[in-house]
Design a protein around this motif. Sequence first.
Motif, PDB file in Angstrom:
ATOM      1  N   THR A 107       1.555   4.910  -0.583  1.00  0.00           N
ATOM      2  CA  THR A 107       2.026   6.291  -0.466  1.00  0.00           C
ATOM      3  C   THR A 107       3.104   6.433   0.597  1.00  0.00           C
ATOM      4  O   THR A 107       4.000   7.261   0.485  1.00  0.00           O
ATOM      5  CB  THR A 107       0.841   7.225  -0.138  1.00  0.00           C
ATOM      6  N   ILE A 108       3.029   5.609   1.649  1.00  0.00           N
ATOM      7  CA  ILE A 108       4.011   5.719   2.733  1.00  0.00           C
ATOM      8  C   ILE A 108       5.068   4.599   2.660  1.00  0.00           C
ATOM      9  O   ILE A 108       5.782   4.373   3.631  1.00  0.00           O
ATOM     10  CB  ILE A 108       3.327   5.721   4.107  1.00  0.00           C
ATOM     11  N   GLY A 109       5.163   3.939   1.498  1.00  0.00           N
ATOM     12  CA  GLY A 109       6.293   3.056   1.278  1.00  0.00           C
ATOM     13  C   GLY A 109       6.056   1.563   1.331  1.00  0.00           C
ATOM     14  O   GLY A 109       6.978   0.787   1.065  1.00  0.00           O
ATOM     15  N   LEU A 110       4.858   1.122   1.655  1.00  0.00           N
ATOM     16  CA  LEU A 110       4.592  -0.313   1.629  1.00  0.00           C
ATOM     17  C   LEU A 110       4.355  -0.759   0.193  1.00  0.00           C
ATOM     18  O   LEU A 110       3.952   0.040  -0.662  1.00  0.00           O
ATOM     19  CB  LEU A 110       3.379  -0.671   2.492  1.00  0.00           C
ATOM     20  N   THR A 111       4.614  -2.010  -0.068  1.00  0.00           N
ATOM     21  CA  THR A 111       4.380  -2.545  -1.402  1.00  0.00           C
ATOM     22  C   THR A 111       3.244  -3.557  -1.333  1.00  0.00           C
ATOM     23  O   THR A 111       3.073  -4.274  -0.344  1.00  0.00           O
ATOM     24  CB  THR A 111       5.642  -3.233  -1.965  1.00  0.00           C
ATOM     25  N   THR A 112       2.456  -3.589  -2.391  1.00  0.00           N
ATOM     26  CA  THR A 112       1.335  -4.527  -2.482  1.00  0.00           C
ATOM     27  C   THR A 112       1.497  -5.343  -3.757  1.00  0.00           C
ATOM     28  O   THR A 112       1.902  -4.829  -4.797  1.00  0.00           O
ATOM     29  CB  THR A 112      -0.018  -3.783  -2.518  1.00  0.00           C
ATOM     30  N   LYS A 113       1.199  -6.622  -3.657  1.00  0.00           N
ATOM     31  CA  LYS A 113       1.302  -7.516  -4.811  1.00  0.00           C
ATOM     32  C   LYS A 113       0.067  -8.394  -4.843  1.00  0.00           C
ATOM     33  O   LYS A 113      -0.250  -9.087  -3.886  1.00  0.00           O
ATOM     34  CB  LYS A 113       2.552  -8.385  -4.700  1.00  0.00           C
ATOM     35  N   PHE A 120      -7.412   2.269   1.040  1.00  0.00           N
ATOM     36  CA  PHE A 120      -6.462   1.811   2.061  1.00  0.00           C
ATOM     37  C   PHE A 120      -5.129   1.374   1.454  1.00  0.00           C
ATOM     38  O   PHE A 120      -4.062   1.839   1.873  1.00  0.00           O
ATOM     39  CB  PHE A 120      -7.084   0.668   2.862  1.00  0.00           C
ATOM     40  N   TYR A 121      -5.159   0.496   0.482  1.00  0.00           N
ATOM     41  CA  TYR A 121      -3.904  -0.035  -0.068  1.00  0.00           C
ATOM     42  C   TYR A 121      -3.147   1.027  -0.857  1.00  0.00           C
ATOM     43  O   TYR A 121      -1.915   1.071  -0.827  1.00  0.00           O
ATOM     44  CB  TYR A 121      -4.176  -1.269  -0.930  1.00  0.00           C
ATOM     45  N   ARG A 122      -3.859   1.899  -1.538  1.00  0.00           N
ATOM     46  CA  ARG A 122      -3.201   3.001  -2.247  1.00  0.00           C
ATOM     47  C   ARG A 122      -2.481   3.910  -1.252  1.00  0.00           C
ATOM     48  O   ARG A 122      -1.350   4.352  -1.497  1.00  0.00           O
ATOM     49  CB  ARG A 122      -4.229   3.804  -3.045  1.00  0.00           C
ATOM     50  N   ASP A 123      -3.121   4.173  -0.118  1.00  0.00           N
ATOM     51  CA  ASP A 123      -2.493   5.015   0.897  1.00  0.00           C
ATOM     52  C   ASP A 123      -1.292   4.328   1.537  1.00  0.00           C
ATOM     53  O   ASP A 123      -0.301   4.978   1.887  1.00  0.00           O
ATOM     54  CB  ASP A 123      -3.523   5.412   1.962  1.00  0.00           C
ATOM     55  N   LEU A 124      -1.364   2.992   1.704  1.00  0.00           N
ATOM     56  CA  LEU A 124      -0.207   2.263   2.224  1.00  0.00           C
ATOM     57  C   LEU A 124       0.985   2.409   1.273  1.00  0.00           C
ATOM     58  O   LEU A 124       2.131   2.578   1.709  1.00  0.00           O
ATOM     59  CB  LEU A 124      -0.539   0.780   2.410  1.00  0.00           C
TER      60      LEU A 124
END
Length: 416
Positions: A408-414, A402-406
Motif C-alpha cells: 500500500t505504501i509502495g514496496l514490492t513483494t515477490k 503486513f505485506y499487503r500494507d507494505l
Amino acid sequence: MTLSYPGGPLTGHLRLTGSKSIANRALLIRALTPGGFEIDGLAAADDTVRLQQLLESDEEVLDCGPAGTTYRFLTGYLCRRRGTQILTGSARMKERPIGILVDALRSLGADIEYAEKEGYPPLRIGYSALDRSDRVSIAADTSSQYISSLLMLAPTLPTGLKLTLEGEIVSLPYIKMTLALMQHFGVHHHWEGQTIVINPQYYQARSFTVEADWSAASYYYSLAALAESADLKIDGLFAESLQGDAVVQQLYEEFGVTTTFTETGVRLQKAAGTPPPPLFEHNFVECPDIAQTLMGTCAGLGVQGLYSGLQTLFIKETDRVKAMKTELAKVGVSLYKIPPHMTEKTGVRYFAQEGRADFAGGTPRFATYHDHRMAMALAPLALLHPVEVEHPEVVNKSYPDFYRDLQTIGLTTKEA
C-alpha cells in the motif's frame, strides 16, 4: 519472499491491525465474565484466533502451537475450568520455561502436573478452587505474561489475591495494561509497595473495542527513518494508549521522524536531508517488542547502538538477540555483548551494535526463526536494497496483513 522499493519519498495511508496484547487480554477477561461481552476490532493474528478457539473448545487436548501469550494465559484460566485438560504447544513451546507460573499457581492450590519435562510444557491441568492461600510472590523480572495470567484470575478466587513482585519490575507497561483493562471491566486493585491487592469481585460485561497495535506501527517508523523523506498516515493509533510500545513515537524523534495525532490516527513525517544520530541508546526493559525494530533501523543508517533491558528476549519465539546478531552479520553489522567487567559498577547487561548495512554481496537472505518480529524488523531494510525473507508467513502470528500494507505504501513483494 523478496522485498524491494523503487526509491523516492515514502508516502501512503493505511489502517493498522488491532493490538494482539490487548485483544488476548480482553478475550481472557471475557471468558471470566458472567454472560461475556462483545469485542470489536479483534486482530486476525494467529495468536488471537487460536486463543479465541481454545477458550471455546471442549477438547481434552488444547494445542497452543507457538503462541506464548496464549499458553501462559490459559495455564491460569484452565485451573478454574471444570475437568482436566492437556495444554500443549509446538516444539519450541516445549523449550520455553513455564515453571515460575506453575509454582505460583500450585502455591494457591492448583492441580497441575508436567506431562513431559519438569518445568516445561505440556501440562496436565485439573480444576481447583485455588483456596489454599491468597498470597503469592513471583520474581518481578520474569515474563509479564506470567504476572498478567495471575492478575486476571485474581478477582475470581475465593479470597482474592495479594501478588508480591520481588525485585526490579520489568515490562511494567504490560502489567499496567492488564490492570487497566481489568479496571475497564469493573475490577479494582491497589498497590501496597510492590504487592498488588485484588479482592474477590466480578468482572462487569461492557462492550469493548481493541485499539491498533503500536508494535506494528514501529515498522513504519523504521521505514520512515530509512526513507529519503516520508509522509505516512496510519489509522487506529491514539495518544492515550495502554501500550508501552507507544514510546516508539518518542524514540524515532531522534531519527527525524515526527508524529502528529489526527482524528483517526497518526501522521509520520520525515524531511529530506535529515541526518541520523551518531548514537542511539535505550533501555528496552519496558518495551522489549520494539528492540529488534530499532536494531534494524540503526543497521540501515549506520547508527551505533547501545542497548539494555533485553533480558526477556532470550526466551521468546527464539533467542532474539542471538538471531539478530546472526542476521545483521549478513550485511556486515555487528551486535555483541559488552563484557561484564566493563559494566560491573552498574550491573546492567549492555549490548552494542556497530556498522552500516552493506549490500555489496548482493541480496541478503534473512532467516526468521519461526519469529514474526524477525521478519518485520528486518523488512524495512528493503528501502535501501532488495532483501529476501525466509518463511515470510511467520507474520501471521501477529500481523497477517503486513505485506499487503507494505504494498500500500509502495514496496514490492515477490514470492520466491
